[in-house]
Design an enzyme around this catalytic site. Structure first.
Site, PDB file in Angstrom:
ATOM      1  CG  ASP A  10     -56.013  71.293 -60.392  1.00 14.17           C
ATOM      2  OD1 ASP A  10     -55.550  72.441 -60.265  1.00 14.17           O
ATOM      3  OD2 ASP A  10     -55.660  70.494 -61.289  1.00 14.17           O
ATOM      4  CG  ASN A  63     -55.474  78.635 -71.066  1.00 12.43           C
ATOM      5  OD1 ASN A  63     -56.467  79.124 -71.586  1.00 12.43           O
ATOM      6  ND2 ASN A  63     -55.181  78.784 -69.790  1.00 12.43           N
ATOM      7  CG  ASP A  96     -60.826  83.698 -70.055  1.00 11.19           C
ATOM      8  OD1 ASP A  96     -60.036  83.172 -69.236  1.00 11.19           O
ATOM      9  OD2 ASP A  96     -60.650  84.833 -70.532  1.00 11.19           O
ATOM     10  CG  ASP A 102     -56.543  75.022 -63.045  1.00 18.57           C
ATOM     11  OD1 ASP A 102     -55.888  75.527 -62.117  1.00 18.57           O
ATOM     12  OD2 ASP A 102     -56.203  73.971 -63.626  1.00 18.57           O
TER      13      ASP A 102
END
Length: 343
Positions: free
Chosen positions: A222, A230, A239, A265
């Site tokens: 993770d 973000n 991205d 993610d």
């Protein structure tokens, strides 16, 4: 009468060539993978036409990356004499990018770059059959002989042109089918295998390792700070961040390991033949490599941070794919709980 007999013999020879071309076309046109396509093509040309040496020369440009990977797979199977990668400049200088076959038996020096090193001293004449994909010459099917007369320029090109066209059209079809299959099994952003592929691969690997009595480990990953990336930089940078992490995972794993994008993610890595101690070492190395390789961004960089859980079948009394994933996920959250809040 002698002329008539010669015409009959020539007609029979041409009929045999046409039949061989048809059999090659039938065999290669429905192949699903480019590696298998090149392998079968080279084998059949060698056998059907008694070609002493046959190989594929491919132009080393990004647009040909898919074909290069396929040929590298072929090369790794001990077919070193069947593949040659060449720069665009060398290819153009030798062939002038023609879409017609070329036969040569003189002044072969400028063609040496198109010939595998192991064959360069054995070729006295050669034929270059261009491979055309989307109206561009991407490389060539090459035929070579120690016989200087076999591919002399005065020989007729008719059947060579036919073979070149059949190869090009069949390769386009194989590439399209492989592309469809690739997109169905890959994550569109990172090009890693997707969750559906992970579930199937995990089931297959568990079955194989149980039959062999070997250990199998699974790593659940993770990204600690993906939400913050973000929020601060925007989703486009997010991205790029995921692509960066995916590439690092591929670079730091073994060829036998299987890397997947699970969701968002989260990533999963299947580690065949790994007991718990070895899997822990691999997982730690992967995490360190990601930390030590920040993603370049504008005038600075963004550092990726990972948490992971890794579990081997060695430490589980009973397991299947779901329980192995659950156990690795639980170990992941133990690691996250020990960390301070992410930035």
């Amino acid at each position: 009468m002698a002329d008539v007999n010669q015409l009959v013999e020539r007609a029979k020879a041409n009929e045999l060539i046409a039949q061989n071309l048809f059999e090659i076309e039938v065999e290669i046109m429905n192949i699903a993978r480019c590696t298998d396509f090149f392998d079968q093509l080279l084998l059949m040309v060698h056998e059907k036409f008694a070609v002493e040496h046959v190989w594929v020369t491919i132009v080393d440009v990004p647009a040909n990356e898919h074909f290069i990977h396929a040929l590298e797979d072929l090369e790794s199977q001990d077919h070193q004499e069947h593949y040659q990668k060449v720069t665009m400049l060398d290819f153009l200088q030798a062939t002038t990018s023609t879409k017609q076959p070329i036969l040569k038996n003189q002044q072969l020096q400028k063609w040496r770059g198109l010939i595998p090193k192991a064959l360069r001293d054995q070729i006295a004449s050669l034929a270059m059959l261009p491979i055309v994909v989307e109206k561009k010459v991407v490389g060539a099917l090459m035929l070579g002989s120690p016989n200087e007369a076999r591919y002399s320029p005065d020989k007729d090109h008719f059947f060579l042109r036919q073979l070149a066209v059949k190869v090009s059209l069949s390769l386009i079809g194989v590439w399209a089918r492989e592309r469809v299959g690739f997109l169905a099994t890959r994550d569109p952003l990172t090009h890693l295998r997707n969750r559906r592929e992970m579930e199937e691969a995990l089931s297959q690997e568990l079955s194989r390792h149980q039959r062999q009595g070997a250990d199998l480990a699974l790593m659940f990953i993770d990204c600690d700070d993906f939400k913050q990336v973000n929020d601060v930089y925007g989703h486009e940078v997010g991205d790029l961040y995921l692509k960066h992490v995916a590439n690092l995972l591929l670079e730091t794993t073994r060829k036998s390991d299987l890397v997947f994008r699970f969701a968002g993610d989260e990533f999963v890595i299947i580690l065949p033949y790994q007991a718990q101690e070895g899997a822990d070492i691999i997982a730690s190395r992967i995490r360190e490599q990601v930390i030590e390789t920040p993603m370049p961004y504008e005038n600075g960089s963004i550092q990726a941070k990972l948490s992971y859980g890794v579990v081997s079948t060695e430490i589980l009394a009973k397991y299947d794919g779901r329980s192995l994933l659950k156990a690795a996920d639980e170990e992941l959250y133990k690691m996250k709980a020990l960390k301070p809040k992410s930035r």
